[in-house]
Write a protein that holds these residues in place. Sequence first.
Motif, mmCIF file in Angstrom:
data_model
loop_
_atom_site.group_PDB
_atom_site.id
_atom_site.type_symbol
_atom_site.label_atom_id
_atom_site.label_comp_id
_atom_site.label_asym_id
_atom_site.label_seq_id
_atom_site.Cartn_x
_atom_site.Cartn_y
_atom_site.Cartn_z
ATOM 1 N N GLN A 1 0.848 -1.374 -0.029
ATOM 2 C CA GLN A 1 0.140 0.182 0.083
ATOM 3 C C GLN A 1 0.866 1.320 -0.054
ATOM 4 O O GLN A 1 0.299 2.287 -0.301
ATOM 5 N N TYR A 2 2.092 1.177 0.330
ATOM 6 C CA TYR A 2 3.199 2.246 0.399
ATOM 7 C C TYR A 2 3.858 2.173 -1.135
ATOM 8 O O TYR A 2 4.838 2.831 -1.099
ATOM 9 N N GLY A 3 3.623 1.303 -1.811
ATOM 10 C CA GLY A 3 4.365 1.338 -3.186
ATOM 11 C C GLY A 3 5.908 0.284 -2.777
ATOM 12 O O GLY A 3 6.694 0.627 -3.789
ATOM 13 N N LEU A 4 5.914 -0.359 -1.966
ATOM 14 C CA LEU A 4 7.367 -1.000 -1.542
ATOM 15 C C LEU A 4 7.332 -2.322 -2.276
ATOM 16 O O LEU A 4 6.114 -2.835 -2.664
ATOM 17 N N TYR A 5 8.443 -2.755 -2.458
ATOM 18 C CA TYR A 5 8.722 -4.233 -3.035
ATOM 19 C C TYR A 5 9.154 -4.965 -2.036
ATOM 20 O O TYR A 5 9.674 -4.740 -0.783
ATOM 21 N N ARG A 6 8.981 -6.367 -2.055
ATOM 22 C CA ARG A 6 9.571 -7.371 -0.800
ATOM 23 C C ARG A 6 10.866 -7.052 -0.528
ATOM 24 O O ARG A 6 11.327 -6.824 0.604
ATOM 25 N N ASP A 7 11.839 -6.783 -1.509
ATOM 26 C CA ASP A 7 13.298 -6.852 -1.329
ATOM 27 C C ASP A 7 13.576 -5.440 -0.512
ATOM 28 O O ASP A 7 14.397 -5.134 -0.077
ATOM 29 N N ASP A 8 12.767 -4.240 -0.662
ATOM 30 C CA ASP A 8 12.821 -3.223 -0.087
ATOM 31 C C ASP A 8 12.871 -3.293 1.613
ATOM 32 O O ASP A 8 13.330 -2.640 2.035
ATOM 33 N N LEU A 9 12.257 -4.481 1.959
ATOM 34 C CA LEU A 9 12.159 -4.656 3.431
ATOM 35 C C LEU A 9 13.064 -5.528 4.157
ATOM 36 O O LEU A 9 12.872 -5.868 5.226
ATOM 37 N N LEU A 10 14.011 -5.946 3.264
ATOM 38 C CA LEU A 10 15.194 -6.689 3.802
ATOM 39 C C LEU A 10 15.835 -6.208 5.106
ATOM 40 O O LEU A 10 16.225 -4.948 4.854
ATOM 41 N N HIS A 11 16.128 -6.864 5.843
ATOM 42 C CA HIS A 11 16.981 -6.323 7.095
ATOM 43 C C HIS A 11 18.385 -6.267 6.837
ATOM 44 O O HIS A 11 18.759 -7.161 6.110
ATOM 45 N N LEU B 1 11.397 4.092 -0.521
ATOM 46 C CA LEU B 1 11.521 4.153 0.944
ATOM 47 C C LEU B 1 10.978 5.398 1.238
ATOM 48 O O LEU B 1 10.398 5.464 2.568
ATOM 49 N N VAL B 2 11.642 6.530 0.801
ATOM 50 C CA VAL B 2 11.572 7.922 1.311
ATOM 51 C C VAL B 2 9.830 8.229 1.114
ATOM 52 O O VAL B 2 9.287 8.797 2.008
ATOM 53 N N ALA C 1 7.550 6.049 1.248
ATOM 54 C CA ALA C 1 6.779 5.135 2.268
ATOM 55 C C ALA C 1 7.026 5.922 3.632
ATOM 56 O O ALA C 1 5.871 5.858 4.240
ATOM 57 N N MET C 2 7.943 6.440 4.046
ATOM 58 C CA MET C 2 8.192 7.083 5.105
ATOM 59 C C MET C 2 7.542 8.341 5.270
ATOM 60 O O MET C 2 6.816 8.809 6.391
ATOM 61 N N GLN C 3 7.371 9.035 4.317
ATOM 62 C CA GLN C 3 6.556 10.236 4.158
ATOM 63 C C GLN C 3 4.934 9.896 4.341
ATOM 64 O O GLN C 3 4.232 10.597 4.957
ATOM 65 N N LEU C 4 4.645 8.809 3.470
ATOM 66 C CA LEU C 4 3.059 8.360 3.798
ATOM 67 C C LEU C 4 2.759 8.024 5.170
ATOM 68 O O LEU C 4 1.551 8.289 5.543
ATOM 69 N N ASP C 5 3.674 7.350 5.621
ATOM 70 C CA ASP C 5 3.508 6.591 7.080
ATOM 71 C C ASP C 5 3.498 7.722 8.220
ATOM 72 O O ASP C 5 2.579 7.757 8.959
ATOM 73 N N ALA C 6 4.366 8.745 7.967
ATOM 74 C CA ALA C 6 4.520 10.133 8.924
ATOM 75 C C ALA C 6 3.082 10.748 8.660
ATOM 76 O O ALA C 6 2.570 11.348 9.745
ATOM 77 N N PRO D 1 -3.029 5.628 -3.378
ATOM 78 C CA PRO D 1 -4.386 5.117 -4.055
ATOM 79 C C PRO D 1 -4.319 3.926 -4.490
ATOM 80 O O PRO D 1 -3.147 3.422 -4.768
ATOM 81 N N LYS D 2 -5.296 3.308 -4.570
ATOM 82 C CA LYS D 2 -5.335 1.642 -4.694
ATOM 83 C C LYS D 2 -4.870 1.443 -6.204
ATOM 84 O O LYS D 2 -3.926 0.283 -5.985
ATOM 85 N N GLU D 3 -4.779 2.078 -7.024
ATOM 86 C CA GLU D 3 -4.133 1.733 -8.231
ATOM 87 C C GLU D 3 -2.906 2.044 -8.328
ATOM 88 O O GLU D 3 -2.173 1.413 -9.187
ATOM 89 N N GLN D 4 -2.140 2.587 -7.302
ATOM 90 C CA GLN D 4 -0.817 2.708 -7.360
ATOM 91 C C GLN D 4 -0.101 1.869 -6.448
ATOM 92 O O GLN D 4 1.241 1.614 -5.991
ATOM 93 N N TRP D 5 -0.955 0.888 -5.820
ATOM 94 C CA TRP D 5 -0.385 -0.185 -4.701
ATOM 95 C C TRP D 5 0.425 -1.024 -5.585
ATOM 96 O O TRP D 5 0.370 -1.345 -6.808
ATOM 97 N N THR D 6 1.616 -1.719 -5.109
ATOM 98 C CA THR D 6 2.219 -2.804 -5.658
ATOM 99 C C THR D 6 1.332 -3.909 -5.818
ATOM 100 O O THR D 6 1.001 -4.382 -4.816
ATOM 101 N N LYS D 7 1.592 -4.516 -6.942
ATOM 102 C CA LYS D 7 0.640 -5.938 -6.905
ATOM 103 C C LYS D 7 1.632 -6.993 -7.086
ATOM 104 O O LYS D 7 3.060 -6.869 -7.495
ATOM 105 N N LEU D 8 1.263 -8.026 -6.694
ATOM 106 C CA LEU D 8 2.208 -9.382 -6.611
ATOM 107 C C LEU D 8 2.877 -9.421 -7.848
ATOM 108 O O LEU D 8 3.982 -9.894 -7.823
ATOM 109 N N GLU D 9 1.931 -9.446 -8.849
ATOM 110 C CA GLU D 9 2.645 -9.934 -10.267
ATOM 111 C C GLU D 9 3.831 -8.819 -10.625
ATOM 112 O O GLU D 9 4.701 -9.143 -11.592
ATOM 113 N N GLU D 10 3.680 -7.708 -10.095
ATOM 114 C CA GLU D 10 4.588 -6.378 -10.351
ATOM 115 C C GLU D 10 5.939 -6.684 -9.530
ATOM 116 O O GLU D 10 6.865 -5.800 -9.836
#
Length: 105
Positions: free
Chosen positions: A23-33, A57-58, A60-65, A71-80
């Motif tokens: 929902q923040y436009g992130l990919y799975r690899d963006d979340l790796l520790h 990442l920036v 996502a941090m701004q959106l979270d703050a 918007p739903k049309e900009q969410w990252t889809k599993l296929e993408e």
Amino acid sequence: MQALRKAFPNIQKWAYNYSGFNQYGLYRDDLLHETPDVTEALRRLPPHIMEERNFRLVRAMQLDAQRKVLPKEQWTKLEEDVQYLLPLVEEVIRERKEKEAWEAE
């Protein structure tokens, strides 16, 4: 694992959407520790891919703050969702283990 995917074809998509990072436009690899192996893999990324990652990442941090999501049309889809970093991390780990084995001899 394949049997689970065949038995429950939508469970992977449900779990992906339930996690919320898309929902923040992130990919799975963006979340790796960021372990030393991940840090080395990030160093090896081409500059344009690193810039795209930093932008996601920036944003996502701004959106979270602001307590908002994209918007739903900009969410990252599993296929993408592209695994751009995991192959490099696996390569770094393989190289590190090879080096450790070489030094142990």
